[in-house]
Write an enzyme that holds these catalytic residues in place. Sequence first.
Site, PDB file in Angstrom:
ATOM      1  N   VAL A 115      50.833  46.827  37.699  1.00 37.02           N
ATOM      2  CA  VAL A 115      50.264  45.472  37.692  1.00 37.02           C
ATOM      3  C   VAL A 115      49.982  45.044  39.124  1.00 37.02           C
ATOM      4  O   VAL A 115      50.779  44.388  39.771  1.00 37.02           O
ATOM      5  CB  VAL A 115      51.215  44.481  36.989  1.00 37.02           C
ATOM      6  CG1 VAL A 115      50.611  43.076  36.995  1.00 37.02           C
ATOM      7  CG2 VAL A 115      51.450  44.925  35.553  1.00 37.02           C
ATOM      8  N   HIS A 116      48.832  45.469  39.649  1.00 35.80           N
ATOM      9  CA  HIS A 116      48.418  45.011  40.976  1.00 35.80           C
ATOM     10  C   HIS A 116      47.503  43.807  40.794  1.00 35.80           C
ATOM     11  O   HIS A 116      47.530  43.168  39.754  1.00 35.80           O
ATOM     12  CB  HIS A 116      47.787  46.161  41.769  1.00 35.80           C
ATOM     13  CG  HIS A 116      46.681  46.836  41.035  1.00 35.80           C
ATOM     14  ND1 HIS A 116      45.437  46.294  40.943  1.00 35.80           N
ATOM     15  CD2 HIS A 116      46.652  47.970  40.309  1.00 35.80           C
ATOM     16  CE1 HIS A 116      44.671  47.088  40.207  1.00 35.80           C
ATOM     17  NE2 HIS A 116      45.390  48.102  39.803  1.00 35.80           N
ATOM     18  N   ALA A 117      46.688  43.520  41.808  1.00 34.69           N
ATOM     19  CA  ALA A 117      45.962  42.255  41.820  1.00 34.69           C
ATOM     20  C   ALA A 117      45.142  41.984  40.559  1.00 34.69           C
ATOM     21  O   ALA A 117      45.216  40.910  39.977  1.00 34.69           O
ATOM     22  CB  ALA A 117      45.070  42.196  43.061  1.00 34.69           C
TER      23      ALA A 117
ATOM     24  N   ALA B 121      47.227  41.496  37.336  1.00 33.17           N
ATOM     25  CA  ALA B 121      48.000  40.262  37.465  1.00 33.17           C
ATOM     26  C   ALA B 121      47.098  39.057  37.230  1.00 33.17           C
ATOM     27  O   ALA B 121      47.467  38.105  36.532  1.00 33.17           O
ATOM     28  CB  ALA B 121      48.652  40.189  38.849  1.00 33.17           C
TER      29      ALA B 121
END
Lengths: 86, 578
Positions: free
Chosen positions: A13-15, A18
């Site tokens: 769950v990176h940018a 997210a």
Amino acid sequence: MQQTFTIKNPTGVHARPAGAILKKASTFACKVELEKADGTRVSAKGMVGILKLGLKQGDQVTVITEGDGEAEALQAVGEVIESIFE
Amino acid sequence: MILKGIAAAPGYAIGPVFVMKDNQVKVERKTLSAPEAKAEVVRFSEIVNQAIEQVKEIQEQAREKMGDEQAEIFESHILVLHDDEFVGRTKEVILEKNINAEAALAEVTEELVAFFEGMDNEYMNERAADFRDLNKRLHGLLTGAKQASLSDFEEPVVLITDDLTPSDSAQLDRDRVAGFATNIGGRTSHSAIMARSMEIPAVVGLKDVTEQLHDGDIVILDGTTGDLIVHPSDEQIAAYRVKKENFAKRKAEFHKYMNAASTTVDGHTVELVANIGNPGDAHNAHKNGAEGIGLFRTEFLYMGRPNFPTEEEQFEAYKEVAETFGKDHPIVIRTLDIGGDKELDYLELPKEMNPFLGYRAIRLCLDETDMFKTQLRAILRASAFGNVKIMYPMIATIVELRAANAILAEVKAELDTAGIAYNKNLEVGIMIEIPAAVLVSDQLAKEADFFSIGTNDLVQYTMAADRMNEKVSHLTQPMNPSVLRLIRMVIENAHREGKWVGMCGEMAGNLVAIPLLLGLGLDEFSMSASSVLPARVLMSKISLADAKEIAAKALDMQTADEIQQFVQDSFPVIEELL
């Protein structure tokens, strides 16, 4: 209400994931929170908090909803959490 | 002097440097009275709103210069600028400590940067750069400081900086910046990804390059090797001018082949497709000129999780790939190739002495029929959305092919009963990677719709040399006449039955092997995405007639080295492309 989901996105769950979780959670009036296996709990309506969980592929995260539309929110946010973004 | 860094984006730049040092924000800390602190919070809120407007503008610029994917990073900046843990926290610090916004912001940023840099995941580490970027922007707005300007130079400069933030990259003017080099970063850092998508040569991770160079120093930046040559000699400059020109020519030439068919000079057309491991790779393959997918490894769907993927999850992944390429382009989906050395926690398999000769792939799927059926259902359903084909891995006997097809027929019948759409003419092929399958490929060709030769395993099984064992790695010889003769046999047997043959091992993208495979009659070449364009250029410069002749001669030679040399001598164009 609460249900546990598994992160499937290979890069976690990176940018982008997210942001997608946050946007989905923000469409509901109820409280939407995310809790990691280690007990850390954050609001699903805040970008920094979601990122801070540092969720990786294979990690489990519990979505906790409370209030108006909690069942729909649980399902919708869970779906985004399990999506693949790459 | 040569400084060694990490090659981040290919290409060459020659010119004076411009050192941009203002990345380290100098923060002045002021103590405020309580009413002043309240006013400071209001000022900060206004600045945040201005910053949101700015980021939106930059996002538009990024979209134009780098495409939607890179522009998305700014979406997350906007979300953070709306977030209480960043903006709200800064306001809290202003009020708690009675300090100016700049100082409070610096504190909050520092905490977050340290937090994300401490995570053991490089994608999360990259978030630190996002917060630095936002801090810099807000600080700039708060102090009204002016940015250093690139326009002081007449000719394009090589930009030297600590790190290039996403906003810096989006605002780079390609006419003024010939390349850039940074102190920090790696292959997957923002700056590197941005440089590749903007096609600006770049070297990152040079540690203290901002200290070593001064404005106007002449450098050569080699984004292919990661070298930064400081004060080059005239000879070096001349040599790199040639390299740079060739690189530009080659890029322009490759680009012409982007949407072209893969056709030889004498009009024979083959298919150049890509190997992928997850749906995201499909976009990259598409961008690199692949005509479809020759091998979609489905293992990723099963790995790194506590339970089997559902039919729905698989369907979504397969459909996404099919839709990326559209109806006309083939998508070959290989059913699960797991077991042996690739383990799944939730599928408790005993450790084996010889995993490569063990219980894996189709051998396992024929026992785990529920798991296999779920996958087949998902693939069949996706076949309604594109030119999807099914491929079974590790087929050794015709009995296995029949058993797999019997299960497939059951699944089709279930879908028919349920009235669920799928492509009734969907092709079902097999991997040819076991010598036993090669030797009965005449029989297999009667019942399979196509073959795809998996050379990595075929070579290992033919030579009886473990490809993971360095001691015997010299025996991993795809160009050995034994392997080439097996390949010839497979292709001849398939063609006799009117079936097509592909190859999805590394050999298919090897420029020296390509003329041989073409000459042997291979119909489809599946390779890593970055190999597609060079392969197409090669294909368009040789003739099938020559390739046939060379292949016939090569198969009578005795060693892999001899064959390799012979092909390279016969087709000088290979040298230019290597």
